[in-house]
Scaffold this active site. Structure first.
Site, short mmCIF file in Angstrom:
data_model
loop_
_atom_site.label_atom_id
_atom_site.label_comp_id
_atom_site.label_asym_id
_atom_site.label_seq_id
_atom_site.Cartn_x
_atom_site.Cartn_y
_atom_site.Cartn_z
N SER A 78 0.80 -1.24 0.00
CA SER A 78 0.00 0.00 0.00
C SER A 78 0.83 1.28 0.00
O SER A 78 0.27 2.36 -0.21
CB SER A 78 -0.93 0.03 1.21
N LYS A 84 0.49 3.46 -2.90
CA LYS A 84 -0.67 4.37 -3.07
C LYS A 84 -0.21 5.83 -3.05
O LYS A 84 -0.79 6.67 -3.73
CB LYS A 84 -1.70 4.10 -1.97
N TYR A 133 -2.92 -1.96 -10.40
CA TYR A 133 -2.89 -1.80 -8.94
C TYR A 133 -2.03 -2.89 -8.30
O TYR A 133 -1.18 -2.62 -7.45
CB TYR A 133 -4.33 -1.82 -8.40
N TYR A 163 -4.28 3.23 7.57
CA TYR A 163 -5.59 2.55 7.50
C TYR A 163 -6.51 3.05 8.60
O TYR A 163 -6.44 4.22 8.96
CB TYR A 163 -5.42 1.02 7.58
N VAL A 184 0.89 -3.87 3.89
CA VAL A 184 0.69 -5.14 4.62
C VAL A 184 1.90 -6.07 4.63
O VAL A 184 1.93 -7.03 5.38
CB VAL A 184 -0.51 -5.98 4.10
N1 GLN Z 1 -1.95 -5.41 -2.22
C1 GLN Z 1 -2.62 -5.20 -0.98
C2 GLN Z 1 -4.14 -5.22 -1.15
O1 GLN Z 1 -4.67 -4.52 -1.92
C3 GLN Z 1 -2.19 -3.90 -0.40
C4 GLN Z 1 -2.92 -3.60 0.87
C5 GLN Z 1 -2.08 -3.05 1.94
O2 GLN Z 1 -0.86 -2.97 1.89
N2 GLN Z 1 -2.79 -2.71 2.97
O3 GLN Z 1 -4.82 -5.93 -0.49
#
Ligand code: GLN
Length: 324
Positions: free
Chosen positions: A71, A74, A198, A250, A268
């Site tokens: 993430s 992003k 993505y 988050y 994550v």
């Molecule tokens: N690739 C992961 C997902 O979309 C990224 C999410 C994350 O790092 N929180 O579920």
């Protein structure tokens, strides 16, 4: 003052080693398992990299272990989309409002008459942003973000194919999300192309050193003090930090802001990108601002590295780095 500063500087390396050792013992959290390949990480790994504007670099722990950016990408895709379309156009597609929901929640689509995703740091918003990236297919869209990374890091990055395939084959929730976005006219591109873009972005291989460099450039409002180049327009860099501060961790972003208090973005796989702005409040080795990358794949229920958050909190307290 000078003596104090130098004394701290020479001690910082030792301090980081001590802290990594201390937090490694705690061993809380678990590796993400919903992307099977991420489960293979060693939950005891912990590392930190810290980069100052003059190029001084401090590191400790398992800093040679690379991991996928997840993430944290992003932030980079949001920056790329804004650099291409302008902030205003991007914000026509995605809001800047925290949600309090988990990063991959589909809840809001049914509960509210949602006009656009809440923010670019949750999956819904990041999928919309991925669809906005310049390029006519997923590889071109990806390349525009990796080009930005090339400018920031001065090196090519690559995709971890195993992690990519592992997520692509199990992306049930993101597939649902991208379809809901398409149904609500919230995608500027096709469903498959957007999801591919993505997931490829999430699978970019990175390190704590890369994250520290990105964090440093953001802390200088987009200016690379080492290469002496403005790489990201000031307004876009600042907005990205606002989004990191309000939405970057988050649905524990509020708690992180209250207890740590710096702009940060987690993934994550256990990485955290943190950006410490310069401050005149306290004079110490970190008052000139810095970028910090941490990695600890054992995450909490929100998806944030448990030890990564603890070590950041500890450093912030010790050096008075919180922005409020
Ligand atoms: N690739 C992961 C997902 O979309 C990224 C999410 C994350 O790092 N929180 O579920």
């Amino acid at each position: 003052m000078e003596t104090y500063q130098l004394a701290q500087e020479s001690q910082l390396n030792d301090l980081l080693h001590v802290k990594i050792h201390q937090y490694k013992q705690q061993n809380d959290g678990e590796c993400a398992s919903y992307i099977p390949e991420l489960k293979k990480a060693d939950p005891s790994h912990l590392s930190i990299s810290l980069l100052l504007p003059d190029g001084t670099h401090y590191t400790a722990g398992d800093h040679t272990v690379s991991f996928t950016i997840q993430s944290i990408s992003k932030v980079l895709s949001f920056i790329t989309a804004c650099m291409h379309h302008g902030i205003e156009s991007v914000l026509n597609w995605v809001d800047v409002e925290p949600t309090g929901d988990s990063f991959n929640s589909i809840l809001r689509f049914e509960l509210t008459n949602q006009k656009k995703p809440y923010n670019p740091m949750i999956n819904a918003g990041a999928l919309t942003v991925a669809s906005l990236l310049p390029g006519t297919n997923d590889n071109e869209k990806l390349m525009n973000v990796t080009n930005l990374l090339y400018n920031l890091l001065g090196k090519e990055v690559c995709i971890n194919e195993k992690v990519f395939m592992s997520e692509w084959e199990t992306a049930y929730r993101n597939r649902a999300l991208v379809n809901l976005l398409a149904e609500n006219d919230l995608l500027a591109g096709g469903v498959d192309e957007t999801l591919l873009t993505y997931i490829k972005l999430c699978s970019i291989e990175t390190s704590v050193h890369d994250l520290a460099k990105i964090g440093l450039i953001l802390s200088m409002d987009g200016y690379d003090p080492i290469e002496q180049k403005q790489l990201i327009p000031v307004k876009i860099a600042r907005l990205s930090k606002v989004l990191m501060f309000t939405c970057g961790m988050y649905n524990s972003s509020g708690k992180f802001a209250a207890s740590v208090g710096i702009p940060a973005k987690s993934g994550v796989s256990g990485g955290i990108l943190a950006s410490i702005p310069p401050s005149t409040r306290n004079l110490n080795v970190l008052s000139q601002g810095c970028g910090i990358g941490v990695y600890g794949p054992a995450i909490d229920r929100y998806g944030n590295s448990v030890m990564g958050v603890r070590i950041l909190q500890d450093l912030v307290e010790q050096f008075h780095l919180n922005i409020f």
